[in-house]
Design an enzyme around this catalytic site. Structure first.
Site, PDB file in Angstrom:
ATOM      1  N   ALA A  36      -7.210  -2.437  -7.076  1.00 53.43           N
ATOM      2  CA  ALA A  36      -6.837  -3.089  -5.787  1.00 53.43           C
ATOM      3  C   ALA A  36      -6.614  -2.065  -4.729  1.00 53.43           C
ATOM      4  O   ALA A  36      -7.133  -2.219  -3.603  1.00 53.43           O
ATOM      5  CB  ALA A  36      -5.804  -4.014  -6.055  1.00 53.43           C
ATOM      6  N   GLU A  37      -5.856  -0.974  -4.735  1.00 52.23           N
ATOM      7  CA  GLU A  37      -5.545  -0.283  -3.661  1.00 52.23           C
ATOM      8  C   GLU A  37      -6.836   0.446  -3.473  1.00 52.23           C
ATOM      9  O   GLU A  37      -7.024   0.734  -2.174  1.00 52.23           O
ATOM     10  CB  GLU A  37      -4.187   0.548  -3.952  1.00 52.23           C
ATOM     11  CG  GLU A  37      -4.147   1.519  -2.816  1.00 52.23           C
ATOM     12  CD  GLU A  37      -2.387   1.336  -2.502  1.00 52.23           C
ATOM     13  OE1 GLU A  37      -2.087   2.212  -1.376  1.00 52.23           O
ATOM     14  OE2 GLU A  37      -1.734   0.867  -3.290  1.00 52.23           O
ATOM     15  N   THR A  38      -7.388   0.955  -4.278  1.00 57.82           N
ATOM     16  CA  THR A  38      -8.778   1.679  -4.065  1.00 57.82           C
ATOM     17  C   THR A  38      -9.884   0.901  -3.152  1.00 57.82           C
ATOM     18  O   THR A  38     -10.291   1.460  -2.252  1.00 57.82           O
ATOM     19  CB  THR A  38      -9.240   2.299  -5.396  1.00 57.82           C
ATOM     20  OG1 THR A  38      -8.242   2.927  -6.207  1.00 57.82           O
ATOM     21  CG2 THR A  38     -10.665   3.046  -5.133  1.00 57.82           C
ATOM     22  N   SER A  94      -8.170   0.014   0.340  1.00 55.42           N
ATOM     23  CA  SER A  94      -8.058   0.979   1.437  1.00 55.42           C
ATOM     24  C   SER A  94      -9.242   1.634   1.768  1.00 55.42           C
ATOM     25  O   SER A  94      -9.532   1.898   2.824  1.00 55.42           O
ATOM     26  CB  SER A  94      -7.174   2.160   0.733  1.00 55.42           C
ATOM     27  OG  SER A  94      -7.700   2.670  -0.543  1.00 55.42           O
TER      28      SER A  94
END
Length: 121
Positions: free
Chosen positions: A38-40, A43
C-alpha cells in the site's frame, strides 16, 4: 518483498506482491506486507503528482485487513482521493488472485519543499 509495479499514471498506480516469502507464522500474508504494498503504490502515486518541485513523504497509513491470502499474488490499485499542494491522500485496494478484496488502505503524504536527506548529527 517482491513488489512489482505494473501501471503508473496520474489516475492509478497498480502493483503486485507475492504471498510466498511474505507470510506470517500461520501461513497467511503478513499484514505488514499489505502495508508495504500500500505505501509503495500510494507514495509512488503521490510522487507522480508532486515531483519534481515537491517531495512526498508518508504521513499516515491505515490498513483494514478484510480476508487472508495464502498463495499466489495480491494486486494493489492506488487511486487519488485528494491531491493538493502540501498533501495528497490515496486509497489503495488490495485483492487476491480471485479478485476478492483482502485489504483497504489509505495513505496520506506530506509534500515537502525540500528533498528529504540523511539524518544530521
Amino acid at each position: 518483498m517482491g513488489v512489482e509495479l505494473l501501471k503508473l499514471t496520474l489516475d492509478e498506480v497498480i502493483g503486485t506482491l507475492p504471498v510466498a516469502g511474505n507470510r506470517q507464522p500461520f501461513g497467511l500474508l503478513h499484514g505488514g506486507a499489505n502495508a508495504v504494498l500500500a505505501e509503495t503504490l500510494g507514495s509512488t502515486l503521490s510522487a507522480l503528482h508532486a515531483l519534481p518541485d515537491r517531495f512526498p513523504v508518508g504521513l499516515e497509513l491505515a490498513c483494514t485487513h478484510h480476508r487472508s491470502a495464502t498463495s499466489g499474488l495480491v494486486t494493489g490499485v492506488a487511486r487519488p482521493i485528494h491531491v493538493g499542494r502540501s498533501t495528497s491522500t490515496t486509497e489503495i485496494v488490495i485483492t487476491d488472485a480471485d479478485g476478492r478484496r483482502t485489504c483497504t488502505a489509505k495513505l496520506t503524504c506530506l509534500h515537502r519543499d525540500t528533498e528529504p536527506g540523511p539524518p544530521r548529527g
